[in-house]
Design a protein around this motif. Structure first.
Motif, PDB file in Angstrom:
ATOM      1  N   MET A  98       0.842  -1.217  -0.173  1.00 11.21           N
ATOM      2  CA  MET A  98       0.004   0.016   0.003  1.00 11.21           C
ATOM      3  C   MET A  98       0.986   1.288  -0.024  1.00 11.21           C
ATOM      4  N   GLN A  99       0.555   2.167  -0.713  1.00  9.75           N
ATOM      5  CA  GLN A  99       1.011   3.417  -0.724  1.00  9.75           C
ATOM      6  C   GLN A  99       0.026   4.417  -0.084  1.00  9.75           C
ATOM      7  N   TYR A 100       0.593   5.527   0.529  1.00 11.00           N
ATOM      8  CA  TYR A 100      -0.022   6.476   1.326  1.00 11.00           C
ATOM      9  C   TYR A 100      -0.247   7.798   0.397  1.00 11.00           C
ATOM     10  N   PHE A 101      -1.513   8.216   0.623  1.00 13.05           N
ATOM     11  CA  PHE A 101      -1.964   9.357  -0.388  1.00 13.05           C
ATOM     12  C   PHE A 101      -2.805  10.201   0.610  1.00 13.05           C
ATOM     13  N   ILE A 102      -2.370  11.622   0.506  1.00 12.63           N
ATOM     14  CA  ILE A 102      -3.267  12.733   1.492  1.00 12.63           C
ATOM     15  C   ILE A 102      -4.296  13.409   0.485  1.00 12.63           C
ATOM     16  N   GLY A 103      -5.414  13.656   1.189  1.00  7.45           N
ATOM     17  CA  GLY A 103      -6.469  14.359   0.446  1.00  7.45           C
ATOM     18  C   GLY A 103      -7.552  15.056   1.438  1.00  7.45           C
ATOM     19  N   ASP A 104      -8.565  15.251   0.793  1.00 13.17           N
ATOM     20  CA  ASP A 104      -9.640  16.326   1.294  1.00 13.17           C
ATOM     21  C   ASP A 104     -10.852  15.882   0.841  1.00 13.17           C
ATOM     22  N   LEU A 105     -11.710  15.406   1.916  1.00 14.72           N
ATOM     23  CA  LEU A 105     -12.793  14.808   1.689  1.00 14.72           C
ATOM     24  C   LEU A 105     -14.271  15.655   1.726  1.00 14.72           C
ATOM     25  N   HIS A 106     -13.990  16.741   1.817  1.00 14.14           N
ATOM     26  CA  HIS A 106     -15.159  17.657   2.040  1.00 14.14           C
ATOM     27  C   HIS A 106     -14.895  19.145   1.786  1.00 14.14           C
ATOM     28  N   ASP A 107     -15.262  19.645   0.456  1.00 14.47           N
ATOM     29  CA  ASP A 107     -14.816  20.914   0.294  1.00 14.47           C
ATOM     30  C   ASP A 107     -16.239  21.384  -0.788  1.00 14.47           C
ATOM     31  N   HIS A 108     -16.317  22.823  -0.777  1.00 11.17           N
ATOM     32  CA  HIS A 108     -17.374  23.472  -1.595  1.00 11.17           C
ATOM     33  C   HIS A 108     -16.880  24.399  -2.553  1.00 11.17           C
ATOM     34  N   THR A 109     -17.660  24.920  -3.427  1.00  8.35           N
ATOM     35  CA  THR A 109     -17.156  25.795  -4.793  1.00  8.35           C
ATOM     36  C   THR A 109     -17.767  27.189  -4.478  1.00  8.35           C
ATOM     37  N   SER A 110     -18.531  27.425  -3.222  1.00  8.03           N
ATOM     38  CA  SER A 110     -18.947  28.707  -3.187  1.00  8.03           C
ATOM     39  C   SER A 110     -19.575  29.021  -1.748  1.00  8.03           C
TER      40      SER A 110
END
Length: 599
Positions: A98-110
């Motif tokens: 397994m590789q490790y990836f970082i991210g964001d699971l909750h954003d908005h566009t306005s």
């Protein structure tokens, strides 16, 4: 440009949701276009519903089962076709690295929260968000999650189509929504509560601003592999109803369990406002949800991405493998966005399902995405059933641990790591093979308490206000602990005690710009209940953690004869949070109620 389909051949995995558009150099969004599929292995989600902002020139394809289909778009007597091949979804095996990836699971566009204004906005478009993500390269994955009660048919589809147009990108983007179930219930004191909340949905062909749970379930019934996150659970709502509460002891339905894979442990930058989120993680695990944790930005405008991240463990960077990881709970929340956490129990890497045993050998390792000594863990706690810590380790640099825990009753474990700045990382869970709770409403009734007496043994204060049947009239100890002695004046056979947190006056908090953390910090966390017939010799009947704060939590125990009941507030949410600013928060309670078995 002649009219054409955005794709004429698609091959993807069973359960995937992806867009297909009819393109032209003229505007055909309102044209009479007929979309069909010649096989039930592909179903079509159309956005032509006759409302403002609906569209006809694009659809979502839902890949329902393995096979092939031809999807057709008919316009002005012409037919345009796309062959779709649906293959089996790839699943990562236990042998893959397994590789490790970082991210964001909750954003908005306005920042806009009104539907008409959102639809007519001239800035804050989905494309702006995608451009930021593409240019900044801050995350490996992210989610578009505009509010289900604000977004439109056109803009929901645009999340899929704009991402398709902006390829290639460094980041994997999941178009989705922050959907919502608004379930209002009235408690036995006549107070209303929102016993539901907002849920971030991805890989789904719809969004929802439902007024009932059934309406919410119906919106996603035709998406085979939706992945959902409980967003900011037990947050102070903006609608005047105080804390939102998902009530997972009752709302643990098969429909909800099918979707939920994550509990959001933090979002944004003010982590002190999020002291109640973690309690929901253990509540979900106790009630049989297959969940891990996430950490997100919940940002509504640039720069969007905050320091806290969700970490996904997958063999490669792709939407398919990231979905597989989320479905299998190979993700975890990291407030520093820097820890690569590896945990095994009895030789199996978390998340894992173990064979039932009484002995658990733990191995934990930490690596890092970047060099930053402030993010190295200095504390590690092992958490098990009902959110109780079983073991705590402390040291200057806890990057590796090996230890054994013996238990003949534990149903799950997870680790909570804390760095020198108080930032936390939560591991995925390990399940032991023992069954989760099965909730049934206790057959109890409140004892009439107008003749009861009550005082606090710690502060010496009268506490009879806690018995006045009005949680909105709270009691405060002025101390960091409390020991409420209730004299019922005669013996009863009692079997439960109800604790009602001091309700938060939402309107006052907003109007006076009070930090809700200053109120949340005084909620009771660890507590004990003891009973006595003579007021001198007490028998403890409960010791544990209070974990739900959006109304009354009823703590049940075996029926016992008692005249005296002692409720000890051993620690507050503020002290348990580890935040020094709230370590000395004083106890506040809305109401205490003693129950007897219903006859």
């Amino acid at each position: 440009m002649p009219v054409r389909l955005s794709q004429t051949s698609i091959s993807s995995f069973c359960g995937h949701v992806l867009p297909l558009r009819l393109l032209s150099d003229t505007d055909i969004s309102g044209a009479d276009i007929r979309w069909t599929s010649d096989s039930d292995c592909v179903s079509i989600r159309s956005f032509d519903i006759g409302r403002p902002y609906s569209v006809r020139d694009g659809v979502l394809l839902i890949l329902q089962k393995i096979g092939t289909a031809v999807v057709r778009a008919e316009l002005n007597g012409n037919t345009y076709t796309c062959k779709v091949t649906v293959r089996e979804r790839r699943r990562a095996s236990g042998e893959e690295k397994m590789q490790y990836f970082i991210g964001d699971l909750h954003d908005h566009t306005s920042t806009i929260h009104r539907r008409e204004a959102f639809a007519e906005r001239t800035s804050g478009f989905i494309a702006d968000y995608l451009q930021f993500v593409r240019d900044e390269k801050l995350v490996d994955f992210c989610v578009i999650s505009d509010h289900g009660d604000v977004t439109t048919e056109r803009d929901f589809l645009r999340g899929f189509t704009d991402y398709e147009e902006m390829q290639p990108m460094h980041s994997v983007v999941f178009p989705g929504s922050e959907s919502e179930a608004t379930v209002i219930e009235v408690d036995r004191f006549g107070l209303t509560h929102k016993n539901s909340g907002e849920i971030v949905m991805i890989n789904a062909a719809d969004y929802s601003g439902a007024q009932t749970w059934q309406e919410f379930y119906d919106a996603f019934a035709h998406s085979p592999l939706p992945v959902a996150t409980f967003a900011h659970p037990q947050v102070l709502g903006s609608d005047g109803r105080g804390l939102w509460n998902f009530c997972l002891h009752k709302n643990n339905t098969p429909e909800l369990k099918r979707m939920i894979r994550l509990v959001e442990m933090g979002n944004g930058t003010d982590r002190s406002e999020q002291m109640l989120y973690e309690y929901v993680y253990s509540v979900a695990l106790d009630n049989g949800f297959s969940v891990s944790t996430s950490c997100s930005s919940d940002a509504h405008s640039a720069p969007w991405i905050c320091p806290g991240k969700t970490v996904i463990m997958a063999p490669e960077k792709s939407q398919e493998m990231f979905l597989d990881a989320l479905l299998e709970n190979r993700a975890y929340a990291c407030e520093s966005g820097n820890i690569k956490l590896y945990l095994t129990v009895n030789g199996k890497a978390a998340p894992a399902h173990l064979a039932v045993t009484d002995r658990y050998a733990f191995h934990m390792e930490c690596d890092f995405f970047r060099e930053d000594p402030t993010t190295v863990p200095v504390q590690c706690q092992v958490i098990s059933d009902y959110g109780l810590p079983l073991k705590t380790f402390a040291g200057d640099a806890l990057t590796s641990l090996d230890f054994v825990i013996e238990s003949d009753c534990a149903r799950y474990f997870y680790l909570r790591l804390v760095d020198s700045q108080g930032r936390k990382t939560w591991s995925p869970p390990v399940w032991t093979g023992r069954a989760p709770d099965r909730y049934s409403a206790p057959e109890i009734r409140p004892i009439e308490k107008s003749t009861f007496l009550a005082y606090d043994e710690v502060s010496g204060k009268s506490a009879e206000i806690l018995l006045n049947e009005n949680p909105l009239d709270p009691w405060g100890s002025g101390c960091t602990t409390a020991s409420i002695m209730i004299d019922m004046q005669k013996e009863y056979t009692i079997s439960a005690l109800g604790h009602y947190p001091a309700p938060i006056p939402t309107a006052d908090v907003r109007a006076k710009k009070i930090k809700s953390a200053d109120i949340l910090a005084g909620f009771v966390s660890r507590c004990a209940i003891s009973i006595s017939t003579d007021g001198r010799n007490f028998r403890q009947c409960y010791s544990g953690i209070i974990r739900t704060f959006g109304g009354e939590e009823v703590i049940t125990f075996a029926p016992m004869n008692a005249r005296y009941v002692k409720f000890e507030a051993l620690s507050t949410v503020g002290r348990e949070s580890g935040w020094q600013a709230h370590a000395d928060a004083t106890v506040r309670i809305g109401e205490l109620t003693v129950f007897e078995a219903a006859k």
